[in-house]
Design a protein around this motif. Structure first.
Motif, PDB file in Angstrom:
ATOM      1  N   LEU A  18      -2.989   3.882  -1.276  1.00  0.00           N
ATOM      2  CA  LEU A  18      -3.092   3.400   0.098  1.00  0.00           C
ATOM      3  C   LEU A  18      -3.992   2.171   0.046  1.00  0.00           C
ATOM      4  O   LEU A  18      -5.192   2.266  -0.212  1.00  0.00           O
ATOM      5  N   ARG A  68      -4.346  -0.276   2.456  1.00  0.00           N
ATOM      6  CA  ARG A  68      -4.958  -0.484   3.777  1.00  0.00           C
ATOM      7  C   ARG A  68      -4.180   0.427   4.705  1.00  0.00           C
ATOM      8  O   ARG A  68      -3.153   0.996   4.302  1.00  0.00           O
ATOM      9  N   LYS A 125      -1.594   2.295   6.713  1.00  0.00           N
ATOM     10  CA  LYS A 125      -0.139   2.272   6.800  1.00  0.00           C
ATOM     11  C   LYS A 125       0.577   1.542   5.665  1.00  0.00           C
ATOM     12  O   LYS A 125       1.765   1.252   5.782  1.00  0.00           O
ATOM     13  N   THR A 126      -0.121   1.221   4.587  1.00  0.00           N
ATOM     14  CA  THR A 126       0.540   0.544   3.462  1.00  0.00           C
ATOM     15  C   THR A 126       0.212   1.229   2.146  1.00  0.00           C
ATOM     16  O   THR A 126      -0.937   1.187   1.677  1.00  0.00           O
ATOM     17  N   GLU A 140       1.266   1.355  -1.873  1.00  0.00           N
ATOM     18  CA  GLU A 140       1.983   0.649  -2.937  1.00  0.00           C
ATOM     19  C   GLU A 140       2.007   1.521  -4.183  1.00  0.00           C
ATOM     20  O   GLU A 140       1.008   2.145  -4.524  1.00  0.00           O
ATOM     21  N   TYR A 168     -10.777   2.239   0.430  1.00  0.00           N
ATOM     22  CA  TYR A 168      -9.507   1.704  -0.085  1.00  0.00           C
ATOM     23  C   TYR A 168      -9.749   0.959  -1.386  1.00  0.00           C
ATOM     24  O   TYR A 168     -10.826   0.413  -1.560  1.00  0.00           O
ATOM     25  N   GLN A 199       6.214   5.578   0.780  1.00  0.00           N
ATOM     26  CA  GLN A 199       5.959   4.887   2.051  1.00  0.00           C
ATOM     27  C   GLN A 199       6.900   5.406   3.148  1.00  0.00           C
ATOM     28  O   GLN A 199       6.456   5.750   4.243  1.00  0.00           O
ATOM     29  N   SER A 200       8.193   5.491   2.849  1.00  0.00           N
ATOM     30  CA  SER A 200       9.114   6.002   3.887  1.00  0.00           C
ATOM     31  C   SER A 200       8.878   7.481   4.159  1.00  0.00           C
ATOM     32  O   SER A 200       9.062   7.947   5.288  1.00  0.00           O
ATOM     33  N   GLU A 234       6.117   7.562   6.663  1.00  0.00           N
ATOM     34  CA  GLU A 234       6.564   7.080   7.975  1.00  0.00           C
ATOM     35  C   GLU A 234       7.459   8.114   8.637  1.00  0.00           C
ATOM     36  O   GLU A 234       7.299   8.422   9.824  1.00  0.00           O
TER      37      GLU A 234
END
Ligand SMILES: [Zn+2]
Ligand SMILES: [Zn+2]
Length: 337
Positions: free
Chosen positions: A6, A8, A10-11, A13, A54, A317-318, A321
């Protein structure tokens, strides 16, 4: 190895990182196979927690295979299928020495205040690893952690067979508490404001389900248990539900609180005194993985039925979400490796 960070709010990688160095004394390396997404992870994902730094590797509900062990590891061997107890405490303070490690002043949760399981390999103290029963898959075993929350609540409430429980909230934790209560012979009334969640509660054996948004709860509690409910759990963790639990408790009732809501509820000493109520907190788990492994062995628990989505690590990530925006339909999303 792949590690999902994570970066930041909502992101996330997925990055490539060097392999871990050999395990030290009493450490083990686990190849991670499945990790659940928890409500806590969703809060962290959205940037709603102030106690994290982070980039962070989240993930505290995990299972995997032991691939290497350090000197002094006697209870595990390479190839063991294990789950991780994510509660890390100092082990030295008075609280820890008195047997309450989960509320140590320096307690950390793996994947929240320290890097966690959304990566191919982790190196951890071996005494946090527990071999899980053969009959369960890695995906199912990853749910041991949410069951440990229920096991801890049970150690605080000490329910007896035949006792009536009011369980407020039919989310993932609510469902683990429900299964534990049913296995323990309790009668359980479950409330929620979301119909899908109430249907889940019925499927997991709730004796009585009530939509608290559209019903008169006081009446419903009386109808469910004319002599009153002696076990009450606020599995949502908000001040108004604590207030209701105290309102609905029978004399000598016990109320378990698991939320981190900082707002206050108006509760008078007289409400507690008159009925001699017991109010207990329950935080994460205090060495309850052996209990959960016994529960799993009993065959009375159905972690597999709680899994509503599976995503490979590349799609984390998806997965986050989807879980966040379809909360009513997701019980447990699992990331696989
Ligand atoms: Zn969790
Ligand atoms: Zn301590």
């Amino acid at each position: 190895m792949r590690t999902a960070k994570l970066m930041r709010p909502k992101t996330i990688e997925v990055l490539e990182e060097p392999l871990l160095s050999s395990p030290g004394t009493e450490e083990a390396i686990v190849q991670v196979k499945a990790v659940g997404i928890c409500g806590t992870d969703l809060h962290v994902f959205q940037g709603q927690r102030s106690d994290i730094t982070y980039p962070l590797v989240m993930g505290h509900e995990l299972s995997g295979i032991v691939v290497d062990i350090g000197i002094g590891v006697n209870h595990l061997k390479i190839g063991d299928r294990v789950v991780l107890d994510p509660v890390f405490s100092c082990g030295k303070c008075a609280t820890c020495c008195n047997g309450h490690a989960n509320v140590c002043g320096n307690v950390k949760c793996f994947g929240v205040q320290m890097n966690g399981g959304f990566q191919d390999f982790i190196k951890v103290p071996a005494d946090h690893l527990y071999v899980f029963p053969e009959r369960y898959s890695f995906e199912e075993a990853a749910l041991a952690e949410p069951y440990s929350i229920a096991a801890n609540i049970f150690s605080r409430l000490t329910p007896k067979p035949g006792e009536n429980m009011l369980l407020m909230g039919a989310g993932t934790i609510g469902l683990t508490i429900l299964q534990a209560a049913k296995a323990g012979g309790c009668r359980v009334m479950v409330t929620d404001v979301v119909e899908e969640k109430l249907r889940n509660a019925s499927a997991f054996g709730a004796d009585y389900v009530v939509n608290s948004k559209t019903s008169d709860l006081q009446n419903e509690v009386r109808r469910f248990a004319p002599d009153g409910v002696t076990l009450l759990v606020d599995a949502v963790g908000i001040a108004p539900l604590l207030e209701q639990c105290i309102q609905f408790a029978a004399p000598a009732g016990k109320i378990a609180v698991i939320g981190f809501d900082d707002t206050s509820a108006p509760i008078s000493p007289a409400q507690i005194t008159r009925r001699e109520l017991t109010l207990v907190g329950s935080r994460m788990n205090n060495h309850k993985f052996p209990t959960v492994m016994e529960w799993f062995k009993s065959g009375q628990f159905h972690p597999g039925k709680m899994i509503t989505g599976k995503y490979p690590i590349e799609e984390i990530q998806s997965a986050f979400e989807h879980t966040l925006y379809n909360n009513a339909n997701c019980i447990k999303t699992i990331i696989t490796f």
